[in-house]
Design a protein around this motif. Structure first.
Motif, PDB file in Angstrom:
ATOM      1  N   MET A   1       0.833  -1.181   0.000  1.00  0.00           N
ATOM      2  CA  MET A   1       0.000   0.000   0.000  1.00  0.00           C
ATOM      3  C   MET A   1       0.884   1.254   0.000  1.00  0.00           C
ATOM      4  O   MET A   1       0.562   2.231  -0.660  1.00  0.00           O
ATOM      5  CB  MET A   1      -0.937  -0.003   1.201  1.00  0.00           C
ATOM      6  N   ALA A   2       2.000   1.187   0.722  1.00  0.00           N
ATOM      7  CA  ALA A   2       2.895   2.346   0.790  1.00  0.00           C
ATOM      8  C   ALA A   2       3.449   2.695  -0.584  1.00  0.00           C
ATOM      9  O   ALA A   2       3.534   3.872  -0.945  1.00  0.00           O
ATOM     10  CB  ALA A   2       4.030   2.077   1.770  1.00  0.00           C
ATOM     11  N   SER A   3       3.786   1.674  -1.368  1.00  0.00           N
ATOM     12  CA  SER A   3       4.323   1.966  -2.702  1.00  0.00           C
ATOM     13  C   SER A   3       3.249   2.571  -3.606  1.00  0.00           C
ATOM     14  O   SER A   3       3.551   3.433  -4.437  1.00  0.00           O
ATOM     15  CB  SER A   3       4.923   0.712  -3.330  1.00  0.00           C
ATOM     16  N   LYS A  37      -7.497  13.377 -11.247  1.00  0.00           N
ATOM     17  CA  LYS A  37      -7.879  11.977 -11.026  1.00  0.00           C
ATOM     18  C   LYS A  37      -6.848  11.283 -10.139  1.00  0.00           C
ATOM     19  O   LYS A  37      -7.203  10.478  -9.283  1.00  0.00           O
ATOM     20  CB  LYS A  37      -8.004  11.248 -12.358  1.00  0.00           C
ATOM     21  N   GLU A  38      -5.592  11.585 -10.363  1.00  0.00           N
ATOM     22  CA  GLU A  38      -4.531  11.008  -9.547  1.00  0.00           C
ATOM     23  C   GLU A  38      -4.659  11.477  -8.093  1.00  0.00           C
ATOM     24  O   GLU A  38      -4.424  10.712  -7.162  1.00  0.00           O
ATOM     25  CB  GLU A  38      -3.171  11.418 -10.120  1.00  0.00           C
ATOM     26  N   THR A  39      -5.077  12.715  -7.901  1.00  0.00           N
ATOM     27  CA  THR A  39      -5.309  13.250  -6.558  1.00  0.00           C
ATOM     28  C   THR A  39      -6.442  12.495  -5.878  1.00  0.00           C
ATOM     29  O   THR A  39      -6.340  12.149  -4.689  1.00  0.00           O
ATOM     30  CB  THR A  39      -5.636  14.756  -6.638  1.00  0.00           C
ATOM     31  N   ASP A  40      -7.491  12.205  -6.624  1.00  0.00           N
ATOM     32  CA  ASP A  40      -8.606  11.420  -6.070  1.00  0.00           C
ATOM     33  C   ASP A  40      -8.142  10.023  -5.667  1.00  0.00           C
ATOM     34  O   ASP A  40      -8.545   9.500  -4.627  1.00  0.00           O
ATOM     35  CB  ASP A  40      -9.750  11.310  -7.076  1.00  0.00           C
ATOM     36  N   GLU A  41      -7.294   9.427  -6.493  1.00  0.00           N
ATOM     37  CA  GLU A  41      -6.782   8.098  -6.167  1.00  0.00           C
ATOM     38  C   GLU A  41      -5.939   8.131  -4.901  1.00  0.00           C
ATOM     39  O   GLU A  41      -6.069   7.268  -4.030  1.00  0.00           O
ATOM     40  CB  GLU A  41      -5.954   7.539  -7.321  1.00  0.00           C
ATOM     41  N   LEU A  42      -5.091   9.144  -4.782  1.00  0.00           N
ATOM     42  CA  LEU A  42      -4.271   9.274  -3.576  1.00  0.00           C
ATOM     43  C   LEU A  42      -5.161   9.439  -2.342  1.00  0.00           C
ATOM     44  O   LEU A  42      -4.914   8.814  -1.310  1.00  0.00           O
ATOM     45  CB  LEU A  42      -3.319  10.464  -3.698  1.00  0.00           C
ATOM     46  N   GLN A  43      -6.196  10.235  -2.470  1.00  0.00           N
ATOM     47  CA  GLN A  43      -7.117  10.426  -1.343  1.00  0.00           C
ATOM     48  C   GLN A  43      -7.757   9.097  -0.950  1.00  0.00           C
ATOM     49  O   GLN A  43      -7.909   8.788   0.234  1.00  0.00           O
ATOM     50  CB  GLN A  43      -8.189  11.448  -1.692  1.00  0.00           C
ATOM     51  N   PHE A  44      -8.114   8.288  -1.926  1.00  0.00           N
ATOM     52  CA  PHE A  44      -8.675   6.970  -1.645  1.00  0.00           C
ATOM     53  C   PHE A  44      -7.705   6.126  -0.824  1.00  0.00           C
ATOM     54  O   PHE A  44      -8.075   5.533   0.186  1.00  0.00           O
ATOM     55  CB  PHE A  44      -9.017   6.242  -2.954  1.00  0.00           C
ATOM     56  N   TRP A  45      -6.437   6.067  -1.262  1.00  0.00           N
ATOM     57  CA  TRP A  45      -5.450   5.255  -0.554  1.00  0.00           C
ATOM     58  C   TRP A  45      -5.235   5.758   0.870  1.00  0.00           C
ATOM     59  O   TRP A  45      -5.091   4.964   1.811  1.00  0.00           O
ATOM     60  CB  TRP A  45      -4.132   5.214  -1.317  1.00  0.00           C
ATOM     61  N   LEU A  46      -5.210   7.066   1.043  1.00  0.00           N
ATOM     62  CA  LEU A  46      -5.015   7.624   2.382  1.00  0.00           C
ATOM     63  C   LEU A  46      -6.207   7.343   3.290  1.00  0.00           C
ATOM     64  O   LEU A  46      -6.035   7.045   4.479  1.00  0.00           O
ATOM     65  CB  LEU A  46      -4.740   9.132   2.296  1.00  0.00           C
ATOM     66  N   LEU A  48      -8.152   4.770   3.000  1.00  0.00           N
ATOM     67  CA  LEU A  48      -8.054   3.348   3.285  1.00  0.00           C
ATOM     68  C   LEU A  48      -7.061   3.090   4.417  1.00  0.00           C
ATOM     69  O   LEU A  48      -7.333   2.294   5.325  1.00  0.00           O
ATOM     70  CB  LEU A  48      -7.641   2.597   2.019  1.00  0.00           C
ATOM     71  N   CYS A  49      -5.951   3.767   4.378  1.00  0.00           N
ATOM     72  CA  CYS A  49      -4.955   3.646   5.458  1.00  0.00           C
ATOM     73  C   CYS A  49      -5.542   4.103   6.787  1.00  0.00           C
ATOM     74  O   CYS A  49      -5.355   3.453   7.814  1.00  0.00           O
ATOM     75  CB  CYS A  49      -3.728   4.495   5.151  1.00  0.00           C
ATOM     76  N   SER A  51      -8.532   4.102   7.816  1.00  0.00           N
ATOM     77  CA  SER A  51      -9.535   3.191   8.362  1.00  0.00           C
ATOM     78  C   SER A  51      -8.950   1.830   8.741  1.00  0.00           C
ATOM     79  O   SER A  51      -9.644   1.007   9.336  1.00  0.00           O
ATOM     80  CB  SER A  51     -10.682   3.009   7.369  1.00  0.00           C
ATOM     81  N   SER A  52      -7.705   1.611   8.420  1.00  0.00           N
ATOM     82  CA  SER A  52      -7.061   0.342   8.729  1.00  0.00           C
ATOM     83  C   SER A  52      -6.593   0.297  10.175  1.00  0.00           C
ATOM     84  O   SER A  52      -6.097   1.281  10.717  1.00  0.00           O
ATOM     85  CB  SER A  52      -5.857   0.136   7.803  1.00  0.00           C
ATOM     86  N   GLU A  53      -6.730  -0.852  10.792  1.00  0.00           N
ATOM     87  CA  GLU A  53      -6.250  -1.000  12.166  1.00  0.00           C
ATOM     88  C   GLU A  53      -4.725  -1.012  12.224  1.00  0.00           C
ATOM     89  O   GLU A  53      -4.148  -0.848  13.288  1.00  0.00           O
ATOM     90  CB  GLU A  53      -6.814  -2.272  12.790  1.00  0.00           C
ATOM     91  N   PHE A  54      -4.074  -1.206  11.109  1.00  0.00           N
ATOM     92  CA  PHE A  54      -2.611  -1.261  11.063  1.00  0.00           C
ATOM     93  C   PHE A  54      -1.976   0.108  10.804  1.00  0.00           C
ATOM     94  O   PHE A  54      -0.779   0.257  10.818  1.00  0.00           O
ATOM     95  CB  PHE A  54      -2.149  -2.251   9.988  1.00  0.00           C
ATOM     96  N   TYR A  55      -2.803   1.099  10.532  1.00  0.00           N
ATOM     97  CA  TYR A  55      -2.317   2.458  10.256  1.00  0.00           C
ATOM     98  C   TYR A  55      -1.974   3.138  11.581  1.00  0.00           C
ATOM     99  O   TYR A  55      -2.811   3.206  12.469  1.00  0.00           O
ATOM    100  CB  TYR A  55      -3.416   3.239   9.527  1.00  0.00           C
ATOM    101  N   PRO A  56      -0.750   3.609  11.741  1.00  0.00           N
ATOM    102  CA  PRO A  56      -0.406   4.265  13.000  1.00  0.00           C
ATOM    103  C   PRO A  56      -1.154   5.578  13.178  1.00  0.00           C
ATOM    104  O   PRO A  56      -1.193   6.397  12.264  1.00  0.00           O
ATOM    105  CB  PRO A  56       1.093   4.509  12.892  1.00  0.00           C
TER     106      PRO A  56
END
Length: 61
Positions: A1-3, A37-46, A48-49, A51-56
């Motif tokens: 996900m980081a990459s 569009k790339e900005t929207d994709e980045l926002q999606f990934w962030l 997702l992070c 909402s993840s329990e593994f995200y610090p």
């Protein structure tokens, strides 16, 4: 996900730089929309992070 976040985040600036060097207004708009569009994709990934329990979470102790 980081990459994926790295690729999306760095791609935005590269695409905006590319848009600044276009030869027509239509091409500029097209390339800038791709950056958006790339900005929207980045926002999606962030999101997702976040909402993840593994995200610090720096707000939690």
């Amino acid at each position: 996900m980081a990459s994926q976040i790295f690729r999306s985040g760095t791609s935005i600036g590269a695409k905006i730089r590319k848009a600044q060097n276009t030869e027509s207004k239509a091409d500029f708009i097209h390339k800038f929309k791709i950056s958006a569009k790339e900005t929207d994709e980045l926002q999606f990934w962030l999101e997702l992070c976040k909402s993840s329990e593994f995200y610090p979470n720096p707000n939690e102790k």
